[in-house]
Design a protein around this motif. Structure first.
Motif, PDB file in Angstrom:
ATOM      1  N   VAL A   1      -2.033   6.874  -0.343  1.00  0.00           N
ATOM      2  CA  VAL A   1      -1.323   6.621   0.911  1.00  0.00           C
ATOM      3  C   VAL A   1      -0.050   7.453   0.970  1.00  0.00           C
ATOM      4  CG1 VAL A   1      -0.141   4.881   2.296  1.00  0.00           C
ATOM      5  CG2 VAL A   1      -2.278   4.298   1.135  1.00  0.00           C
TER       6      VAL A   1
ATOM      7  N   SER B   1       0.828  -1.211   0.000  1.00  0.00           N
ATOM      8  CA  SER B   1       0.000   0.000   0.000  1.00  0.00           C
ATOM      9  C   SER B   1       0.860   1.258   0.000  1.00  0.00           C
ATOM     10  CB  SER B   1      -0.929   0.006   1.213  1.00  0.00           C
ATOM     11  OG  SER B   1      -1.816  -1.093   1.190  1.00  0.00           O
TER      12      SER B   1
ATOM     13  N   TRP C   1      -6.356   6.360   4.953  1.00  0.00           N
ATOM     14  CA  TRP C   1      -5.621   5.200   4.457  1.00  0.00           C
ATOM     15  C   TRP C   1      -4.277   5.020   5.154  1.00  0.00           C
ATOM     16  CZ3 TRP C   1      -9.439   2.909   2.777  1.00  0.00           C
ATOM     17  CH2 TRP C   1     -10.382   3.511   1.939  1.00  0.00           C
TER      18      TRP C   1
ATOM     19  N   SER D   1       0.482   2.925  -3.619  1.00  0.00           N
ATOM     20  CA  SER D   1      -0.705   3.780  -3.586  1.00  0.00           C
ATOM     21  C   SER D   1      -0.360   5.271  -3.507  1.00  0.00           C
ATOM     22  CB  SER D   1      -1.590   3.410  -2.393  1.00  0.00           C
ATOM     23  OG  SER D   1      -2.638   4.344  -2.243  1.00  0.00           O
TER      24      SER D   1
ATOM     25  N   ILE E   1      -3.184   1.534   7.112  1.00  0.00           N
ATOM     26  CA  ILE E   1      -2.013   0.673   6.898  1.00  0.00           C
ATOM     27  C   ILE E   1      -1.091   0.701   8.113  1.00  0.00           C
ATOM     28  CG2 ILE E   1      -2.147   0.976   4.397  1.00  0.00           C
ATOM     29  CD1 ILE E   1       0.488   2.631   4.675  1.00  0.00           C
TER      30      ILE E   1
END
Length: 256
Positions: free
Chosen positions: A72, A65, A148, A69, A152
């Motif tokens: 993120v 992630s 987010w 991402s 994580i």
């Protein structure tokens, strides 16, 4: 986004990262090979396996992630500053992916080889259910707020917690049996080397950036290395000092 100031340190960072990847990835094979040769998983603690699989799945979610991402990464820079480098490297993602696959393969070995009456404890099952139920609750909470990075970070905390407790059942089993037969010391030696090089990689990044943000911005990776070093040293003491290999029927009991 910050860039490297020194080409030499950048190359060193990449080399250390992939050395850690190779060492940590190879550390899964001695146990799998030992199980194959013995056609038995007696001596390998099943709680360790289940907790280890949970740990690596959570770590894969975190690494993938943060590395892939944009959302993120944007939240990471909002929290720690636009000039800070993302503290997850490609080797971290590669390692996590490989770890999930190899741990799953070892679980498969448990299903087909001699188990000697061993089984997963109720405590381990309860811990696993609570962890994933909590993670699911956090996911739905983050879904509403789009938090987010926080989500994580939850998975990163899970992998830290699982690393802290996953070795305990195996260490206790070795203590009760007064033996490390069935538990591969090759796994531990490679694991230790991987932890040291992983920590060194983070140090190189901090040295280049003149910042310690990557240590506390990715506190899970920092704690992971420290926890692994502690428990690996404990297993080394058990294997070589407390419960050394002994002669059985004029032959030496060997671990891979």
């Amino acid at each position: 986004m910050s860039s490297w100031h020194s080409l030499g340190l950048e190359v060193t960072y990449q080399v250390l990262g992939w050395v850690a990847f190779c060492s940590w990835s190879l550390s899964f094979y001695p146990q799998a090979i030992l199980n194959y040769h013995r056609k038995s998983v007696v001596g390998l603690n099943f709680d360790f396996l289940v907790l280890n699989l949970t740990k690596h799945m959570a770590y894969l979610i975190y690494n993938a992630s943060l590395y892939f991402s944009p959302a993120v990464q944007r939240q990471y820079h909002q929290k720690y500053g636009d000039n800070e480098m993302i503290p997850v490297a490609l080797n971290d993602v590669a390692f996590s992916t490989h770890a999930v696959l190899l741990t799953g393969f070892t679980v498969l070995q448990v299903l087909i080889y001699e188990r000697g009456g061993q089984r997963v404890s109720k405590v381990c099952v309860a811990i696993t259910i609570v962890v994933w139920a909590s993670a699911a609750g956090c996911f739905f909470s983050a879904l509403r707020s789009h938090s987010w990075l926080w989500l994580i970070s939850v998975f990163n905390s899970i992998q830290v917690a699982m690393t802290a407790i996953k070795y305990i059942p195996q260490a206790f089993m070795n203590f009760m049996r007064k033996s490390t037969v069935g538990w591969s010391i090759g796994n531990i030696l490679l694991d230790l080397f991987g932890a040291v090089t992983n920590f060194a990689q983070m140090g190189i990044q901090s040295l280049d950036q003149h910042s310690l943000v990557n240590f506390y911005g990715n506190i899970g990776k920092t704690l992971l290395s420290l926890e692994v070093v502690f428990f690996d040293l404990l297993f080394i003491v058990q294997h070589y000092l407390l419960y050394p290999i002994r002669k059985v029927n004029n032959s030496t009991v060997e671990d891979v």
